[in-house]
Scaffold this motif. Structure first.
Motif, PDB file in Angstrom:
ATOM      1  N   ASP A  39       0.861  -1.188   0.000  1.00 30.36           N
ATOM      2  CA  ASP A  39       0.000   0.000   0.000  1.00 30.36           C
ATOM      3  C   ASP A  39       0.891   1.229   0.000  1.00 30.36           C
ATOM      4  O   ASP A  39       1.697   1.423   0.914  1.00 30.36           O
ATOM      5  N   VAL A  40       0.756   2.057  -1.015  1.00 33.89           N
ATOM      6  CA  VAL A  40       1.623   3.225  -1.142  1.00 33.89           C
ATOM      7  C   VAL A  40       1.494   4.150   0.069  1.00 33.89           C
ATOM      8  O   VAL A  40       2.439   4.859   0.428  1.00 33.89           O
ATOM      9  N   GLN A  41       0.338   4.129   0.728  1.00 31.10           N
ATOM     10  CA  GLN A  41       0.131   4.991   1.894  1.00 31.10           C
ATOM     11  C   GLN A  41       0.970   4.541   3.092  1.00 31.10           C
ATOM     12  O   GLN A  41       1.229   5.334   4.000  1.00 31.10           O
ATOM     13  N   ASP A  42       1.381   3.297   3.103  1.00 37.00           N
ATOM     14  CA  ASP A  42       2.163   2.760   4.224  1.00 37.00           C
ATOM     15  C   ASP A  42       3.643   2.611   3.904  1.00 37.00           C
ATOM     16  O   ASP A  42       4.418   2.149   4.752  1.00 37.00           O
ATOM     17  N   LEU A  43       4.046   2.970   2.695  1.00 35.00           N
ATOM     18  CA  LEU A  43       5.422   2.738   2.252  1.00 35.00           C
ATOM     19  C   LEU A  43       6.308   3.949   2.514  1.00 35.00           C
ATOM     20  O   LEU A  43       5.922   5.084   2.241  1.00 35.00           O
ATOM     21  N   LYS A  44       7.502   3.677   3.030  1.00 29.68           N
ATOM     22  CA  LYS A  44       8.547   4.696   3.117  1.00 29.68           C
ATOM     23  C   LYS A  44       9.552   4.437   2.002  1.00 29.68           C
ATOM     24  O   LYS A  44       9.944   3.297   1.771  1.00 29.68           O
ATOM     25  N   GLY A  45       9.988   5.488   1.341  1.00 30.22           N
ATOM     26  CA  GLY A  45      10.938   5.321   0.255  1.00 30.22           C
ATOM     27  C   GLY A  45      10.239   4.923  -1.030  1.00 30.22           C
ATOM     28  O   GLY A  45       9.042   5.169  -1.221  1.00 30.22           O
ATOM     29  N   THR A  46      10.989   4.252  -1.904  1.00 32.81           N
ATOM     30  CA  THR A  46      10.493   3.943  -3.242  1.00 32.81           C
ATOM     31  C   THR A  46      10.779   2.486  -3.577  1.00 32.81           C
ATOM     32  O   THR A  46      11.891   2.001  -3.390  1.00 32.81           O
ATOM     33  N   LEU A  47       9.758   1.804  -4.070  1.00 33.19           N
ATOM     34  CA  LEU A  47       9.883   0.424  -4.527  1.00 33.19           C
ATOM     35  C   LEU A  47       9.792   0.406  -6.045  1.00 33.19           C
ATOM     36  O   LEU A  47       8.837   0.923  -6.627  1.00 33.19           O
ATOM     37  N   ILE A  48      10.806  -0.186  -6.689  1.00 35.63           N
ATOM     38  CA  ILE A  48      10.793  -0.386  -8.138  1.00 35.63           C
ATOM     39  C   ILE A  48      10.675  -1.881  -8.380  1.00 35.63           C
ATOM     40  O   ILE A  48      11.549  -2.653  -7.987  1.00 35.63           O
ATOM     41  N   ALA A  49       9.588  -2.299  -8.998  1.00 34.79           N
ATOM     42  CA  ALA A  49       9.315  -3.722  -9.204  1.00 34.79           C
ATOM     43  C   ALA A  49       9.370  -4.049 -10.686  1.00 34.79           C
ATOM     44  O   ALA A  49       8.666  -3.430 -11.493  1.00 34.79           O
ATOM     45  N   VAL A  50      10.223  -5.021 -11.039  1.00 38.01           N
ATOM     46  CA  VAL A  50      10.382  -5.443 -12.435  1.00 38.01           C
ATOM     47  C   VAL A  50      10.177  -6.953 -12.488  1.00 38.01           C
ATOM     48  O   VAL A  50      11.096  -7.723 -12.202  1.00 38.01           O
ATOM     49  N   PRO A  51       8.981  -7.419 -12.840  1.00 37.65           N
ATOM     50  CA  PRO A  51       8.721  -8.863 -12.820  1.00 37.65           C
ATOM     51  C   PRO A  51       9.454  -9.647 -13.891  1.00 37.65           C
ATOM     52  O   PRO A  51       9.767 -10.819 -13.691  1.00 37.65           O
ATOM     53  N   VAL A  52       9.725  -9.018 -15.046  1.00 38.56           N
ATOM     54  CA  VAL A  52      10.384  -9.720 -16.152  1.00 38.56           C
ATOM     55  C   VAL A  52      11.449  -8.803 -16.755  1.00 38.56           C
ATOM     56  O   VAL A  52      11.122  -7.805 -17.391  1.00 38.56           O
ATOM     57  N   VAL A  53      12.721  -9.144 -16.539  1.00 38.76           N
ATOM     58  CA  VAL A  53      13.808  -8.359 -17.139  1.00 38.76           C
ATOM     59  C   VAL A  53      14.115  -8.878 -18.540  1.00 38.76           C
ATOM     60  O   VAL A  53      14.162  -8.115 -19.499  1.00 38.76           O
ATOM     61  N   ASN A  54      14.306 -10.176 -18.668  1.00 41.30           N
ATOM     62  CA  ASN A  54      14.624 -10.764 -19.971  1.00 41.30           C
ATOM     63  C   ASN A  54      13.322 -11.108 -20.698  1.00 41.30           C
ATOM     64  O   ASN A  54      12.864 -12.255 -20.708  1.00 41.30           O
ATOM     65  N   VAL A  55      12.722 -10.088 -21.309  1.00 40.17           N
ATOM     66  CA  VAL A  55      11.432 -10.306 -21.971  1.00 40.17           C
ATOM     67  C   VAL A  55      11.573 -11.209 -23.199  1.00 40.17           C
ATOM     68  O   VAL A  55      10.647 -11.949 -23.546  1.00 40.17           O
ATOM     69  N   PHE A  56      12.710 -11.168 -23.873  1.00 35.52           N
ATOM     70  CA  PHE A  56      12.941 -12.092 -24.998  1.00 35.52           C
ATOM     71  C   PHE A  56      12.824 -13.540 -24.537  1.00 35.52           C
ATOM     72  O   PHE A  56      12.099 -14.354 -25.100  1.00 35.52           O
TER      73      PHE A  56
END
Length: 352
Positions: free
Chosen positions: A79-96
């Motif tokens: 929940d963005v309202q409860d988060l401190k800082g920044t979360l960057i989420a990348v589920p798939v890096v190697n899309v190929f």
């Protein structure tokens, strides 16, 4: 008590994500033969208060799917309202690789051996350069989610360079019973991040092209543990787990003949020197050979395909300064806790 510091807008890929906002972005990394753009999906969650910038990424090897599900469930819970800082989420890096259900890129290169990459190199080098320079380099911490290769399953474990105190801190916080003090491999995301003084850990669990409930639950719990340790999420770990045991070394036990494998031990099991790990025989059953443990340790990786050629890696053993029985007990408790949680967890977790 010190007053909380208000966060600031976060900029990624020339897009501003406001305080208390989440956005889905796309990093175009190549085009298909049809000129159709191929993009890496990225979600950024920018909390209300200032804090670390943590990257959680998966599928650098395109067929390693457990981490993809970990990221999906993480985004559903945060929940963005409860988060401190920044979360960057990348589920798939190697899309190929993900599209082709393959570990590799179209040119058979391993993306996790292409970092830091270059603007004018191979496809892998260009992808690695873009991902690292435009995403990973902006982070204060990185959690890289992996599984075993195809036909090979890993016990949930964290691999990290424990000589870095900040890396050791999040490695222990993750909460797996086994932590491997692993050397850095040239060309890997972990190696490049470490060279830039970014603490990074690798979570390994399960098998390629399969959803493993324990691996997924352990990964989600571990990521949340790290975010709590960094004070990005409120609350404490649900249950105080025993301290992780550090593996002093690891080695693969390889097949000495070609044939059909009948495994006698399982992941997480304690073995003693000279114990039979498996029998290898031909289809007629007249040339049986016992595969023995070279040292006492714990099974942390295992080939799942029952057919082997001479020299194939069959079992991955970790060796400890602590008593192996202690490690085995912690592994059993860890798996039991996660298995019990899956029976009542509302999230959808697919079986193999």
């Amino acid at each position: 008590m010190a007053k909380a510091k208000i966060n600031r807008p976060f900029t990624l890929l020339e897009t501003s994500i406001g305080v208390g906002e989440r956005k889905t972005l796309s990093l175009e990394i190549a085009k298909l033969y049809t000129h159709t753009p191929l993009t890496i999906p990225i979600e950024v969650v920018n909390g209300l208060e200032a804090g670390p910038v943590v990257l959680v990424c998966a599928a650098i090897h395109g067929d390693e799917l457990n981490g993809v599900e970990v990221v999906r469930q993480l985004l559903a819970k945060v929940d963005v309202q409860d988060l401190k800082g920044t979360l960057i989420a990348v589920p798939v890096v190697n899309v190929f690789g993900f599209v082709q259900k393959s570990r590799y890129l179209p040119d058979r290169r391993d993306l996790n051996r292409c970092f830091p990459g270059s603007e004018r190199g191979s496809l892998g080098a260009r992808m690695a350069h873009m991902f690292f320079s435009q995403v990973a380099s902006l982070c204060t911490h990185i959690i890289d989610l992996h599984t075993g290769a195809i036909h090979r399953s890993n016990l949930p474990q964290v691999r990290a360079d424990l000589s870095c105190p900040a890396t050791a801190e999040i490695a222990h916080a993750f909460g797996t019973p086994v932590v491997i003090d692993a050397t850095l491999r040239n060309g890997s995301l972990r190696s490049e991040a470490s060279s830039r003084n970014i603490p990074v850990i690798t979570y390994e669990a399960g098998e390629a092209l399969r959803f493993d409930p324990v691996a997924i639950a352990g990964g989600l719990q571990g990521v949340e543990n790290v975010l709590r340790k960094l004070r990005m999420l409120k609350g404490r770990r649900r249950k105080k787990s025993p301290d992780a045991v550090i593996a002093a070394s690891t080695s693969w036990v390889r097949a000495e003949v070609d044939g059909i494998v009948r495994a006698q031990v399982n992941l997480g099991e304690r073995v003693i020197k000279g114990q039979v790990l498996a029998y290898i025989d031909n289809p007629l059953g007249n040339n049986e050979l016992a595969l023995l443990a070279p040292r006492s340790g714990i099974v942390i990786g295992q080939q799942t395909m029952p057919l082997v050629n001479e020299g194939d890696a069959v079992f991955h053993l970790a060796y400890f300064a602590h008593a192996n029985s202690l490690v085995e007990q912690q592994v059993e408790s860890f798996i039991d806790e996660l298995s019990d949680g899956n029976e009542t967890n509302g999230n959808v977790i697919l079986n193999n």
